[in-house]
Motif scaffolding. Structure first.
Motif: not given
Length: 287
Positions: A1-4, A128-133, A153-161
């Motif tokens: 997870m990112n450092s924040e 989400t503006h979260l980093p990939a992976e 599908l767009a939301i699912m792809k964001e979850a995948f990203r």
């Protein structure tokens, strides 16, 4: 997870005990000025005191989370609502938690619950503006059922990203049975349910859900379904407990217009009971 986002050792019991009173008070404040006649169904139920707002009930949510590999994981929850599932996630002792919601009221309410594990951010599940992976598990409940197939599908792809390779996506949505259900009946259900809950409703069959998940890149691991009994007394009792069920019934009887709205939703869900289901999946991003 990112450092924040940071984790802290805290017991799930303490999280729930310290957050419930503040969360309920925040709920009542945020919902009291909503127009009962036009407010979306899930906000109406929250105003009445309902905390479990998932199609298959708390038991299906818990079964899904038990399959989602939450222990010591970096977890992201899409659209956490009033935070009931966030409490369940924290009970699994994740490494960290971040929620994503576009409603500022939700951000305030759920931050009271998750503050020892992370935070809720104001953003959209499609971006989400979260980093990939950056996370191990994504959880989303009763968000995709309100979307077109394109937006699902767009939301699912964001979850995948945002998931790391091998990470899991757990979702709990409104389903239809059987897979061979006639399109005319599907359209009638979607129209009538949308009218009753004042929100666009696009439930799908298990086959349709899986086709979208596979299109987004996921591999199937687990699924379970439960009757769609959100408005039934036995489900309210099972989800909320005896004391809270009494509060909900009192609020329904005393808040002007609430009983009429609840009965409209109950009748609509009852009309299509043989077809409507709560359905949950856990799928995996390939290594």
């Amino acid at each position: 997870m990112n450092s924040e986002v940071h984790s802290a050792p805290v017991s799930s019991t303490n999280v729930q005990d310290s957050s419930n009173a503040a969360t309920i008070a925040a709920q009542d404040h945020q919902f009291e000025d909503k127009d009962i006649a036009t407010v979306p169904g899930h906000w109406l139920l929250a105003r009445l005191g309902r905390r479990v707002l998932r199609p298959g009930g708390l038991a299906l949510t818990q079964a899904m989370l038990n399959q989602a590999h939450l222990d010591n994981a970096d977890v992201c929850e899409f659209a956490p609502g009033i935070g009931r599932t966030a409490e369940e996630i924290i009970a699994h002792k994740p490494h960290s938690y971040v929620g994503i919601d576009r409603n500022a009221d939700v951000v305030d309410i759920v931050n009271n619950i998750v503050r020892d594990y992370g935070e809720v951010r104001l953003a959209n599940a499609q971006d989400t503006h979260l980093p990939a992976e950056s996370v191990d598990v994504v959880v989303g409940e009763a968000i995709l059922s309100m979307q077109s197939d394109e937006d699902k599908l767009a939301i699912m792809k964001e979850a995948f990203r945002v998931l790391r390779p091998g990470g899991h996506y757990a979702l709990h949505e409104l389903g239809l049975e059987p897979d061979s259900l006639d399109e005319t009946i599907k359209n009638d259900i979607r129209t009538d349910v949308s009218r009753a809950i004042k929100v666009n409703a696009r439930p799908a069959t298990k086959h349709e859900w899986l086709a979208l998940l596979e299109q987004a890149g996921f591999q199937f691991e687990w699924s379970e379904a439960a009757p769609m009994l959100l408005m039934e007394p036995e489900r309210v009792m099972a989800d909320e407990g005896k004391e809270r069920a009494r509060v909900i019934m009192h609020n329904m009887a005393t808040i002007p217009g609430a009983k009429e709205r609840v009965m409209e939703m109950k009748q609509t869900f009852g009309k299509y009971r043989e077809y409507l289901r709560g359905i949950a999946f856990v799928v995996r991003k390939p290594l």
